[in-house]
Write a protein that holds these residues in place. Sequence first.
Motif, PDB file in Angstrom:
ATOM      1  N   GLU A   1       0.824  -1.214   0.000  1.00  0.00           N
ATOM      2  CA  GLU A   1       0.000   0.000   0.000  1.00  0.00           C
ATOM      3  C   GLU A   1       0.855   1.260   0.000  1.00  0.00           C
ATOM      4  O   GLU A   1       0.514   2.291   0.575  1.00  0.00           O
ATOM      5  CB  GLU A   1      -0.961   0.009   1.199  1.00  0.00           C
ATOM      6  CG  GLU A   1      -1.939  -1.158   1.199  1.00  0.00           C
ATOM      7  CD  GLU A   1      -2.901  -1.087   2.377  1.00  0.00           C
ATOM      8  OE1 GLU A   1      -2.702  -0.250   3.280  1.00  0.00           O
ATOM      9  OE2 GLU A   1      -3.855  -1.893   2.393  1.00  0.00           O
TER      10      GLU A   1
ATOM     11  N   ARG B   1      -6.243  -6.819  -6.661  1.00  0.00           N
ATOM     12  CA  ARG B   1      -6.773  -5.529  -7.132  1.00  0.00           C
ATOM     13  C   ARG B   1      -5.696  -4.810  -7.924  1.00  0.00           C
ATOM     14  O   ARG B   1      -4.551  -4.705  -7.481  1.00  0.00           O
ATOM     15  CB  ARG B   1      -7.234  -4.664  -5.949  1.00  0.00           C
ATOM     16  CG  ARG B   1      -7.904  -3.346  -6.405  1.00  0.00           C
ATOM     17  CD  ARG B   1      -8.559  -2.648  -5.252  1.00  0.00           C
ATOM     18  NE  ARG B   1      -7.573  -2.153  -4.293  1.00  0.00           N
ATOM     19  CZ  ARG B   1      -7.856  -1.832  -3.021  1.00  0.00           C
ATOM     20  NH1 ARG B   1      -9.077  -2.045  -2.560  1.00  0.00           N
ATOM     21  NH2 ARG B   1      -6.929  -1.375  -2.227  1.00  0.00           N
TER      22      ARG B   1
ATOM     23  N   GLU C   1      -5.196  -1.137 -10.033  1.00  0.00           N
ATOM     24  CA  GLU C   1      -5.740   0.181 -10.351  1.00  0.00           C
ATOM     25  C   GLU C   1      -4.826   0.917 -11.333  1.00  0.00           C
ATOM     26  O   GLU C   1      -5.245   1.277 -12.431  1.00  0.00           O
ATOM     27  CB  GLU C   1      -5.919   1.008  -9.066  1.00  0.00           C
ATOM     28  CG  GLU C   1      -6.916   0.415  -8.083  1.00  0.00           C
ATOM     29  CD  GLU C   1      -8.351   0.499  -8.596  1.00  0.00           C
ATOM     30  OE1 GLU C   1      -8.607   1.292  -9.525  1.00  0.00           O
ATOM     31  OE2 GLU C   1      -9.214  -0.246  -8.079  1.00  0.00           O
TER      32      GLU C   1
ATOM     33  N   LYS D   1      -0.844   2.966  -4.276  1.00  0.00           N
ATOM     34  CA  LYS D   1      -1.312   2.588  -2.946  1.00  0.00           C
ATOM     35  C   LYS D   1      -2.497   1.633  -3.018  1.00  0.00           C
ATOM     36  O   LYS D   1      -2.713   0.823  -2.115  1.00  0.00           O
ATOM     37  CB  LYS D   1      -1.716   3.829  -2.150  1.00  0.00           C
ATOM     38  CG  LYS D   1      -0.572   4.774  -1.841  1.00  0.00           C
ATOM     39  CD  LYS D   1      -1.077   5.978  -1.050  1.00  0.00           C
ATOM     40  CE  LYS D   1       0.063   6.950  -0.740  1.00  0.00           C
ATOM     41  NZ  LYS D   1      -0.407   8.136   0.019  1.00  0.00           N
ATOM     42  N   GLU D   2      -3.283   1.739  -4.099  1.00  0.00           N
ATOM     43  CA  GLU D   2      -4.490   0.934  -4.200  1.00  0.00           C
ATOM     44  C   GLU D   2      -4.239  -0.457  -4.769  1.00  0.00           C
ATOM     45  O   GLU D   2      -5.082  -1.362  -4.643  1.00  0.00           O
ATOM     46  CB  GLU D   2      -5.524   1.644  -5.079  1.00  0.00           C
ATOM     47  CG  GLU D   2      -6.126   2.905  -4.468  1.00  0.00           C
ATOM     48  CD  GLU D   2      -5.168   4.090  -4.555  1.00  0.00           C
ATOM     49  OE1 GLU D   2      -4.227   4.034  -5.387  1.00  0.00           O
ATOM     50  OE2 GLU D   2      -5.351   5.065  -3.798  1.00  0.00           O
TER      51      GLU D   2
END
Length: 829
Positions: free
Chosen positions: A731, A759, A761, A814-815
């Motif tokens: 993160e 995830r 992004e 971070k995502e």
Amino acid sequence: MPAIFLAYWLISRQYTGPAYLSDEIGYLTKAAVFAGHPVDMASSWHGGYSLLLAPLFMVFSDPFTVWQGIMVVNALFWVSSFMLLFYMLKRLFPEQGFWAVFFAVAFSSIYPSWVTMSGYAFSTPAFVLFFLLSIIALLFYSHKNLFTLIPYSFFVGYLYWIHPTGLAVVVASLLVIAVLSWHNRRVSGLLLHFCILVMMVGIYKYGIHAWLSQVMTPENYSAQDHYGSISKRLEHAAKPEFFVNWMIIFCGQVSYLLISTFGILLFSFSGIHNYYSRLVKISDIDAKNLCIFLFLVLSLLGILLMGAMFFAGGATRGSLRIDQWIYGRYSEPVVLPLLGIALISAWKFRLTLFSSLFVFFSGLVLYFFSNDGNTSSFNNLINIQSFWPQALFPGNTFSSWFALGILGIILTSILKKRFIILLAAPLFFVAVSNQISWHSNILSHYSKPTAFFEFIKDNYPYGSCIGFTPERPPSGSLPERRNMYSYYFFNYNLQRMSYSSWVDNCEGPYLTFDENPFIENDQAAIIAREENSGLYLAVKRDQLDKISAEGISMTGVQIDLSGNVKCLIQGCFSMSASDLSRFSQVGELFENALETTGHKGFLFYGPYRRLKTGSYYVSLDMALINPDESRLDIVHNKGADRIIDVDLSNYATTDSGIITISFELKNDVNDVEVRLHVSENTALKVFSYSILLNDGQIQIPTPTSYLYRAASPAIKSNTGVLEGGRLYSNETAGFLAFGPYKPLGAGKYEVIVSGEASRIEQAFVDVVSGIGQTVHAKFMLSETVQEDDGVLLRSVFVLNDDVQDIEIRLWTSKEDIIILDGYSIHPVQ
């Protein structure tokens, strides 16, 4: 005595079968024939010991159970011998107390040769027992009752049934009975003894032995002759060096006994002399006892001369081994009574001096006469079992061994009886341990049966015919497989026969080293091959659907029940992690994998197998944590000839644990090695590998330019956390991975990034050089690209020019939640 039995049996029960596939097999298969089983294994080894083992083959059908029964029988023979020794010493030396005799027997029982031979199917335990029985029988002989001579005559004659050296004991016995007959003024005892001995020798030689040779040899084949005729042994007798060698070997054998017993054996002559000197007049009993002493000495002398003559011809031809100059296995079976007498006799320093001088001059003679021209470097330790100097210093030679032996003899005289155990027991223990290692090593490699035994036992009933090729095994194979399987299949009908005879007359499988009859054969097929020996197992094709290898561990055997024999014939083989651990310098076996340990060296090498000319590939099942600085090569001729030598990481991919590398073999080889050399930085596991034929159906991947795991020191990270060989995003925005700053030539490449993402992004991968100044390609990651399991990116980029510091960088925000396993770069054709 129960303690001796338990010790001998516990040491011997670790052995699972015969190790020496000539002597032991000869005794075992003769025992099977006495029990009514048909065995094609005629030999010149005598069958007296076999006759005693025959009941085991009548009661048990499993060869491993029979073998453990033999271990029990041997231990019982030794215990019986020590009990007879105790009785003999008490009768001959009634003035000696219980504890003196007990000490003599107890000390004699730890002599290394006895416990060592308890673990073999050699005739020594039976010979020692019947030699002592003959002595006890002679104690009960009375010239007033000739029937009392019959047991003694039978036991002496039976020694010839057990071993040819029994003939020396027969001659010694005739001389002894002649002396007794002269003393008693009655020739009838000598005539009776002579007749019984001639009958015993004749019955065995021309009756039993001839019968065994006949029933154990198929028609049109011959029996093995291991001893040769006396005329053959004396064919060099016209040469003066024959008699020189005879005397040198005789002195070497005497020196072996003196060194092995710390000179104690010679003290028996002190005891015999004292017995004689205290007699005022020689009564019948005294004369008989003196003749027993004479019998012991003449038996030992006769066997020493007989054994030395046996090897003198070989010395004249220049073909002796180290052990044959000091051979002890023939003479030791008659040493036990003399050793017991020595241990209750006075120890006189002049005998120590004589022993030391004799050993010294014998050692000098052996030092000057034995050389590379007449003596091979091989040392068969079973023939010098109690020679403790060799056990201490295996690589040394006669000069150092004999010097150490002299030191042991002198120390024995200084220590006296009370403390001799402090010197002898540790050295005897070393000698026994040395013999155990020697024995176990032979069983683990040369004499180990494979899954062939279980496979045939599970698929064919007892009594089935098993054919064995009559041709000589090829060079480089294990030559005594027929001998070995003659024992393991004693309750089958294993016979030498040609391929055509097998097809016409045998319902079972065929064991052969010759693959030619099975190439493009519609009647029969090779289905398995022993990897170490190259022995094939073939069956008739109409049996293929009836046989099964289910539930059988096929370690050490390549098997293919499809009937496709090509790969088996060529020499394909597989090695599990357990197999590889026997050929590892720096690896550690953990569960089912051979793992690196942070040390430099060969993770594995060997296994020195035969491969025929052809196209192959090696398929390695591995877990690559960090393959940096690992090189795989395939070699033969002890590493002198290299077939391939590659950087392992150039053939690995991040998304597969299987690495395949092709190679060509232009000539047949007998000792192919697959070696994996690793460094301190290499981290990987090997589960197995296989050498298989590349028939064009197997697609070999193009070598990669680079493969790097996340744990590689060449991979740097600004934001990630390394755990379990994987890089985890944390993160934090930045480069999860960058590097390795390696040169890469101009061309078209595919980059594969491996890992997983829950995830994505803003994450991307770019290809740069010039410390990030030049961007060659940039690829945005997307969750949808994970169509291949474990692959985050699979894309192509082009380098227009050579670069010196290529970088593959993975940036995360971070995502982004990403786990990186590593990446590889492949040239694209």
